[in-house]
Motif scaffolding. Structure first.
Motif, PDB file in Angstrom:
ATOM      1  N   GLN A  28       8.803  18.639 -20.945  1.00  0.00           N
ATOM      2  CA  GLN A  28       7.371  18.319 -21.070  1.00  0.00           C
ATOM      3  C   GLN A  28       7.155  16.978 -21.770  1.00  0.00           C
ATOM      4  OE1 GLN A  28       5.992  21.833 -23.076  1.00  0.00           O
ATOM      5  NE2 GLN A  28       5.041  22.635 -21.198  1.00  0.00           N
ATOM      6  N   SER A  29       7.911  16.761 -22.847  1.00  0.00           N
ATOM      7  CA  SER A  29       7.765  15.512 -23.602  1.00  0.00           C
ATOM      8  C   SER A  29       8.048  14.311 -22.716  1.00  0.00           C
ATOM      9  CB  SER A  29       8.721  15.491 -24.802  1.00  0.00           C
ATOM     10  OG  SER A  29       8.470  16.595 -25.627  1.00  0.00           O
ATOM     11  N   ILE A  30       9.076  14.415 -21.881  1.00  0.00           N
ATOM     12  CA  ILE A  30       9.426  13.302 -21.004  1.00  0.00           C
ATOM     13  C   ILE A  30       8.294  13.035 -20.027  1.00  0.00           C
ATOM     14  CG2 ILE A  30      10.986  12.538 -19.166  1.00  0.00           C
ATOM     15  CD1 ILE A  30      13.230  13.968 -20.604  1.00  0.00           C
ATOM     16  N   ARG A  31       7.730  14.126 -19.478  1.00  0.00           N
ATOM     17  CA  ARG A  31       6.649  13.947 -18.513  1.00  0.00           C
ATOM     18  C   ARG A  31       5.425  13.290 -19.130  1.00  0.00           C
ATOM     19  NH1 ARG A  31       6.691  18.981 -14.400  1.00  0.00           N
ATOM     20  NH2 ARG A  31       8.928  18.909 -13.988  1.00  0.00           N
ATOM     21  N   LEU A  32       5.189  13.584 -20.415  1.00  0.00           N
ATOM     22  CA  LEU A  32       4.025  13.017 -21.093  1.00  0.00           C
ATOM     23  C   LEU A  32       4.353  11.695 -21.777  1.00  0.00           C
ATOM     24  CD1 LEU A  32       2.737  16.351 -22.683  1.00  0.00           C
ATOM     25  CD2 LEU A  32       1.807  15.176 -20.667  1.00  0.00           C
ATOM     26  N   PHE A  33       5.589  11.191 -21.557  1.00  0.00           N
ATOM     27  CA  PHE A  33       6.040   9.953 -22.200  1.00  0.00           C
ATOM     28  C   PHE A  33       5.935  10.028 -23.709  1.00  0.00           C
ATOM     29  CE2 PHE A  33       4.736   8.736 -17.920  1.00  0.00           C
ATOM     30  CZ  PHE A  33       5.908   8.214 -17.458  1.00  0.00           C
ATOM     31  N   ARG A  34       6.093  11.223 -24.286  1.00  0.00           N
ATOM     32  CA  ARG A  34       6.062  11.366 -25.743  1.00  0.00           C
ATOM     33  C   ARG A  34       7.502  11.353 -26.271  1.00  0.00           C
ATOM     34  NH1 ARG A  34       1.515  12.754 -28.517  1.00  0.00           N
ATOM     35  NH2 ARG A  34       2.903  12.144 -30.178  1.00  0.00           N
ATOM     36  N   PHE A  35       8.082  10.130 -26.269  1.00  0.00           N
ATOM     37  CA  PHE A  35       9.494  10.029 -26.654  1.00  0.00           C
ATOM     38  C   PHE A  35       9.713  10.296 -28.145  1.00  0.00           C
ATOM     39  CE2 PHE A  35       9.439   7.098 -22.858  1.00  0.00           C
ATOM     40  CZ  PHE A  35       9.954   8.055 -22.011  1.00  0.00           C
TER      41      PHE A  35
END
Lengths: 274, 272
Positions: free
Chosen positions: A238-245
């Motif tokens: 999910q984090s990757i999809r939301l670009f929340r690195f």
């Protein structure tokens, strides 16, 4: 040096030959191996320049990821919960695979198999389960029973039966044959030979291999999360999809802690029982 | 402790009468034949072992001594011949009757073959498995109390009752071989076969194992032991038989085993 004088009439040592068929074979094998690497480099599109060109992309990535997002309610606590679920997936996947793996190991070991047909059948089944990666099983089960940790457990279970059964059957085959023979001579039945000669001999190895597999399964269940089978891997996805690195970095740090703890505990126990 | 040489006159074969069940033939082998591929290993071996006697089998490597013993307990299937255990022919028998008859013959091995991670006591109990129902032997703790008591008696007989709880791997080689003898005794055999029982042991341990085997023979067991030391055979055996190329070449009392016989026996070790 009187001892050596006595052997002055000994036969000459075998001639050392630099050029021989063996030398030629080794040279050819090395040549073939080098060629395979050249082909592999080309087919996998390895390219130093592309890596250099992509450099700033990676710098951007790290720029966004550092510092990690350590907010408790939003990021850290869900990550820890996810890690717990990941651990549970690995635990159930490993434990539930024991009975079937044990049965197939006994039937698939040359020394304990009742006949060749059963032996070959067990071996084939184990090979199949081992050949299909858990991630493929996970994709199948996610389609069948939906997203969540449950398909993860099922996937780990199936693949682990294959690996565990193979490792255990090899451990059984390596048991020294002498005591088995001695018990047969004493009139023991097949089942008694298993319980009194084989089980005591393989018990520590079995437990060691089981812990090793648990340890591997914790890492596998992370990957399973990426394809939707629950746990912290799902959060990373999910984090990757939301670009929340920055969130992802926190999650990776949690995984690092989990893996280190599991690794060390299992190594400690394996050392104790060896 | 006896020295290694010069004492065999003291233990010369005594008349067999006066011992328990003496003279009664417990093991009778007749015309035993066995080939492995094109190699003839047993070429019509015949041998009697009576209750109360220790018979030593001598012979070069490959002469067929071990194979003969292995034929008796069923580890090797002979091509032809007869093996009678306690008067009953075993060649041709099958199923429960074969198992019951073969249980009369116990065996100990050069490499001892104890379950190394199990205790001495658990190893001895294994000797009784043939007469315990599998449901009572699934776990060691389920073994009937009388079997456990009997195992202790067997361990005591070989002088190792105080080591019962020790792991087999923690015992010395000589002690391990004595535990193996206790395991064989727990099988309640009338015949004890020993395949090079002392080849892997130091001299003192070898003496101890052989004197134990001789005492067991005195108590009424029929003991046949493959040995590689003619001197030990002279001092401990009641009878010595020599095998060469799968045939029995002599069957003598210990004092009749002279150096010429020994030299001839080992002169023609077969090249295989």
């Amino acid at each position: 040096m009187t001892i050596l004088e006595a052997s002055a009439h000994a036969l000459p040592p075998p001639r050392a030959r630099l050029w021989s068929w063996r030398f030629l074979c080794i040279a050819l094998a090395l040549g073939a191996l080098a060629a395979a690497h050249v082909l592999a480099w080309r087919e996998t599109e390895m390219s130093v320049s592309t890596l250099v060109e992509g450099w700033h992309g990676m710098v951007d990535f790290f720029d966004q990821a550092v510092p990690p997002d350590l907010r408790w309610d939003e990021v850290l606590r869900p990550a820890l919960d996810g890690a717990r679920v990941t651990l549970y997936i690995a635990l159930l996947g490993t434990t539930l695979s024991i009975p079937v793996a044990l049965l197939l190991a006994v039937l698939g070991a040359r020394t304990t198999a009742p006949n060749t047909l059963v032996y070959q059948a067990s071996r084939s089944l184990l090979s199949f389960l081992r050949a299909v990666p858990e991630i493929v099983f996970a994709l199948v089960f996610v389609t069948a029973v939906g997203l969540g940790p449950f398909p993860g457990v099922l996937a780990l279970l199936l693949h682990n039966v294959g690996v565990m059964g193979k490792l255990w059957s090899e451990a059984i085959e390596e048991v020294e044959p002498g005591p088995i023979e001695a018990l047969r001579v004493a009139g023991a039945r097949r089942s008694q030979v298993v319980t009194h000669a084989i089980v005591p001999a393989v018990a520590p190895q079995f437990i060691g291999l089981l812990l090793y597999r648990f340890d591997v399964n914790v890492r596998s269940s992370l990957v399973l999360g990426l394809v939707g089978a629950g746990g912290i891997g799902f959060l990373i996805n999910q984090s990757i999809r939301l670009f929340r690195f920055d969130e992802m970095l926190t999650q990776i740090l949690v995984i690092l802690a989990l893996v280190v703890v599991v690794d060390n505990v299992s190594a400690l126990i394996r050392k104790r029982i060896a | 402790m006896k020295t290694a040489t010069g004492t065999f006159a003291g233990v010369r074969a005594q008349p067999l009468d006066g011992r328990r069940g003496a003279g009664e033939v417990a093991l009778q082998i007749r015309d035993l034949r066995k080939s492995f591929g094109s190699r003839l290993v047993l070429d019509g071996v015949g041998l009697d072992v009576g209750r109360g006697e220790l018979v030593a089998l001598l012979g070069a490597n490959g002469s067929g001594k071990s194979t003969a013993l292995r034929c008796v307990v069923g580890l090797v299937e002979p091509d032809a011949g007869s093996v009678r255990i306690a008067g009953k022919e075993v060649i041709g028998l099958s199923g429960a009757e074969l198992t019951a008859t073969r249980r009369e013959a116990a065996m100990i091995f050069q490499h001892i073959h104890l379950v190394r991670r199990s205790s001495a006591f658990d190893n001895v109990c294994c000797g009784a498995l043939g007469r315990v129902h599998p449901s009572r032997s699934l776990l060691r703790t389920l073994l009937p109390a009388d079997i456990r008591a009997e195992a202790m008696v067997c361990l005591d007989r070989v002088g190792l009752a105080d080591r019962a709880a020790d792991r087999a791997s923690r015992l010395s080689g000589g002690q391990q071989q004595r535990v193996a003898i206790a395991r064989a005794l727990c099988q309640r055999p009338s015949i004890l076969l020993a395949d090079e029982p002392v080849s892997a042991l130091d001299p003192a341990a070898a003496e101890r194992v052989l004197s134990l085997l001789r005492q067991l023979a005195r108590d009424g067991l029929a003991v046949a032991a493959v040995l590689h030391q003619p001197d030990l055979a002279r001092r401990y055996a009641d009878r010595i038989v020599g095998l060469q190329d799968g045939r029995l070449v002599f069957d003598v009392r210990p004092e009749e085993l002279d150096e010429d016989r020994i030299a001839a026996l080992y002169a023609t070790e077969r090249q295989t």
